[in-house]
Design an enzyme around this catalytic site. Structure first.
Site, mmCIF file in Angstrom:
data_model
loop_
_atom_site.group_PDB
_atom_site.id
_atom_site.type_symbol
_atom_site.label_atom_id
_atom_site.label_comp_id
_atom_site.label_asym_id
_atom_site.label_seq_id
_atom_site.Cartn_x
_atom_site.Cartn_y
_atom_site.Cartn_z
ATOM 1 N N PRO A 1 0.862 -1.180 0.000
ATOM 2 C CA PRO A 1 0.000 0.000 0.000
ATOM 3 C C PRO A 1 0.898 1.229 0.000
ATOM 4 C CG PRO A 1 0.123 -0.940 2.208
ATOM 5 C CD PRO A 1 0.859 -1.875 1.299
ATOM 6 N N MET A 2 0.671 2.150 -0.909
ATOM 7 C CA MET A 2 1.490 3.374 -0.952
ATOM 8 C C MET A 2 0.560 4.571 -0.985
ATOM 9 S SD MET A 2 4.701 2.383 -3.427
ATOM 10 C CE MET A 2 3.804 1.863 -4.879
ATOM 11 N N HIS B 1 8.026 5.623 3.983
ATOM 12 C CA HIS B 1 8.321 5.640 5.414
ATOM 13 C C HIS B 1 8.852 4.311 5.940
ATOM 14 C CE1 HIS B 1 6.155 9.408 5.089
ATOM 15 N NE2 HIS B 1 6.908 9.756 6.121
ATOM 16 N N ALA C 1 10.888 -6.558 2.104
ATOM 17 C CA ALA C 1 10.675 -5.283 1.386
ATOM 18 C C ALA C 1 11.876 -4.379 1.585
ATOM 19 C CB ALA C 1 9.425 -4.586 1.936
ATOM 20 N N GLY C 2 12.178 -3.609 0.543
ATOM 21 C CA GLY C 2 13.185 -2.564 0.708
ATOM 22 C C GLY C 2 14.305 -2.614 -0.299
ATOM 23 N N GLY C 3 14.276 -1.660 -1.246
ATOM 24 C CA GLY C 3 15.379 -1.502 -2.185
ATOM 25 C C GLY C 3 15.393 -2.503 -3.323
ATOM 26 N N GLY D 1 7.850 -1.555 -3.939
ATOM 27 C CA GLY D 1 7.048 -0.342 -3.972
ATOM 28 C C GLY D 1 7.524 0.599 -5.064
ATOM 29 N N THR D 2 8.751 1.087 -4.924
ATOM 30 C CA THR D 2 9.285 2.071 -5.875
ATOM 31 C C THR D 2 9.166 1.567 -7.314
ATOM 32 O OG1 THR D 2 10.824 2.789 -4.168
ATOM 33 C CG2 THR D 2 11.318 3.468 -6.418
HETATM 34 C C1 LIG Z 1 5.364 6.294 -2.371
HETATM 35 C C2 LIG Z 1 5.391 5.317 -1.230
HETATM 36 C C3 LIG Z 1 4.340 5.322 -0.321
HETATM 37 C C4 LIG Z 1 4.325 4.393 0.721
HETATM 38 N N1 LIG Z 1 3.254 4.369 1.567
HETATM 39 C C5 LIG Z 1 3.166 3.399 2.506
HETATM 40 C C6 LIG Z 1 1.983 3.265 3.290
HETATM 41 O O1 LIG Z 1 1.018 4.022 3.117
HETATM 42 N N2 LIG Z 1 1.948 2.271 4.215
HETATM 43 C C7 LIG Z 1 3.008 1.408 4.407
HETATM 44 O O2 LIG Z 1 2.928 0.525 5.249
HETATM 45 N N3 LIG Z 1 4.138 1.511 3.668
HETATM 46 C C8 LIG Z 1 4.232 2.481 2.724
HETATM 47 N N4 LIG Z 1 5.368 2.553 1.945
HETATM 48 C C9 LIG Z 1 6.483 1.601 2.164
HETATM 49 C C10 LIG Z 1 6.182 0.254 1.491
HETATM 50 O O3 LIG Z 1 5.308 -0.477 2.309
HETATM 51 C C11 LIG Z 1 7.433 -0.635 1.283
HETATM 52 O O4 LIG Z 1 8.031 -0.942 2.507
HETATM 53 C C12 LIG Z 1 8.473 -0.002 0.369
HETATM 54 O O5 LIG Z 1 7.897 0.562 -0.773
HETATM 55 C C13 LIG Z 1 9.494 -1.061 -0.059
HETATM 56 O O6 LIG Z 1 10.655 -0.455 -0.540
HETATM 57 P P1 LIG Z 1 10.898 -0.063 -2.079
HETATM 58 O O7 LIG Z 1 10.043 1.131 -2.321
HETATM 59 O O8 LIG Z 1 12.343 0.239 -2.110
HETATM 60 O O9 LIG Z 1 10.482 -1.228 -2.919
HETATM 61 C C14 LIG Z 1 5.399 3.478 0.885
HETATM 62 C C15 LIG Z 1 6.454 3.493 -0.036
HETATM 63 C C16 LIG Z 1 6.452 4.384 -1.096
HETATM 64 C C17 LIG Z 1 7.595 4.327 -2.083
#
Ligand SMILES: Cc1cc2nc3c(=O)[nH]c(=O)nc-3n(C[C@H](O)[C@H](O)[C@H](O)COP(=O)(O)O)c2cc1C
Length: 348
Positions: free
Chosen positions: A25-26, A170, A199-201, A222-223
């Protein structure tokens, strides 16, 4: 995807998926279209409810229904994610929001970043039980070993999402690299424990395969999905992502300070692309000045100041692709890496 084999893990079996890939969820970025497209392609997508009103979430759920071509009363193969500290702000509003999960028969809820997640989990489970509908799976995103143990042992989360410090958006300023944190948690997950996903990177399918070989049962990107036309990011924001180097992805409170999105739990900040807002914040420029400039930039869509959240994988993302093609590419790359890995084993 018809000819490619599915990838089977504890996670894909739980959700009946072809690909162990999750769109998180973003807030302001993953709406009904993106979530549904990822699920249609064989992964699993979440709508980011973030700061949304009930009406806004309802519109997103209706959109998802249309894209998934399901009628009222039929289960919806997507999830919705909520920020715990926003839910805590108004119990009555939040209960109304959460009731939509049951009304639309979504498959999962994702909770993160709050001091009262356990009471929201309990509320959703009770609501779910009263409705008599199929169980809504509870995903909990954690940033530390301790949080993971709580989510697994006390809250009985159905899926635990381990977030590394590389993550876009976040996360915990005190977080650990995913490659450090994930094995620690996996080593302490009981055999009958929930699927653990990372998750992450992450940017491509080779990294999804790497997580699977570590023992995780899925990967969250996410990204990467922000670079799809279905994300709610603007053209200008996507252009920043395509042109960014990974070293420009920094953890900061600058954007929350500029937007006035304050109230995050202790130790939480956000990772995004460094720009003039971050430079001013680091130099100690007065908040009122930063806010004024941020508002003006937002009105113009000026990416030299507005937030473009991005994880450390951003430097390897150079193409904007439809979400379904991203899922397909991740799946095929992952399969090929898994096959290569099994070829490393000498057959006796
Ligand atoms: C634009 C954006 C919005 C995000 N919003 C949320 C959110 O509303 N709730 C949440 O649990 N994580 C949020 N995240 C973090 C994601 O859950 C996830 O951990 C993250 O995208 C993974 O890393 P990556 O972006 O490097 O793939 C958000 C990430 C991005 C990039």
């Amino acid at each position: 995807m018809a000819s490619t084999p599915a990838i089977r893990t504890q996670f894909t079996q739980l959700l009946d998926l072809k690909t162990p890939v999750v769109l998180p969820p973003m807030a302001f970025a993953s709406g009904g279209v993106l979530a549904a497209e990822v699920s249609l392609a064989g992964g699993f997508g979440f709508i980011g409810s973030g700061y949304d009103t009930t009406e806004k979430l309802r519109r997103d759920l209706e959109t998802a229904r249309t894209v998934l071509k399901v009628g009222p009363g039929s289960p919806l193969s997507i999830g919705v994610g909520f920020l715990g500290w926003i839910l805590d702000k108004s119990e009555a509003n939040s209960k109304e929001l959460l009731a939509l999960l049951v009304e639309y028969r979504v498959k999962a809820i994702w909770l993160a970043f709050g001091d009262n997640l356990s009471s929201w989990i309990q509320f959703v489970r009770e609501l779910n039980q009263q409705s008599g509908g199929p169980p809504i799976l509870v995903f909990v995103q954690v940033c530390s070993f301790q949080e993971a143990l709580t989510a697994i042992n006390e809250w009985k989360a159905d899926v635990v999402v381990v977030q590394g410090i590389e993550a876009g958006g976040h996360g915990a300023s005190y977080g650990l690299p995913l490659l450090t944190l994930l094995p620690l948690i996996l080593a302490n997950t009981p055999p009958n424990g929930p699927p653990i996903i990372g998750a992450g990177g992450l940017a491509d399918g080779s990294q999804v395969a790497a997580l699977l070989t570590l023992g995780a049962s899925g990967a969250v990107l996410g990204t990467r999905f922000l670079l799809s036309p279905e994300s709610l990011y603007s053209e200008a924001q996507r252009k920043v992502l395509v042109g960014a180097d990974s070293s420009q992805s920094v953890r900061t409170m600058a954007f929350d300070n500029a937007r006035g999105t304050v109230g995050w739990p202790k130790g939480i900040d956000g990772r995004g692309i460094r720009n003039a807002t971050v430079d001013d914040y680091d130099k100690g420029v007065d908040t009122s000045v930063i806010r004024k400039k941020y508002e003006e930039a937002s009105a113009k869509g000026d990416t030299d100041r507005i937030v473009v959240w991005a994880g450390t994988g951003v430097g390897s993302m150079k193409q904007i692709l439809p979400a379904k093609d991203i899922v397909r590419e991740l799946h095929e790359e992952c399969l090929s890496r898994l096959r290569n890995a099994s070829n490393l084993v000498i057959k006796e």
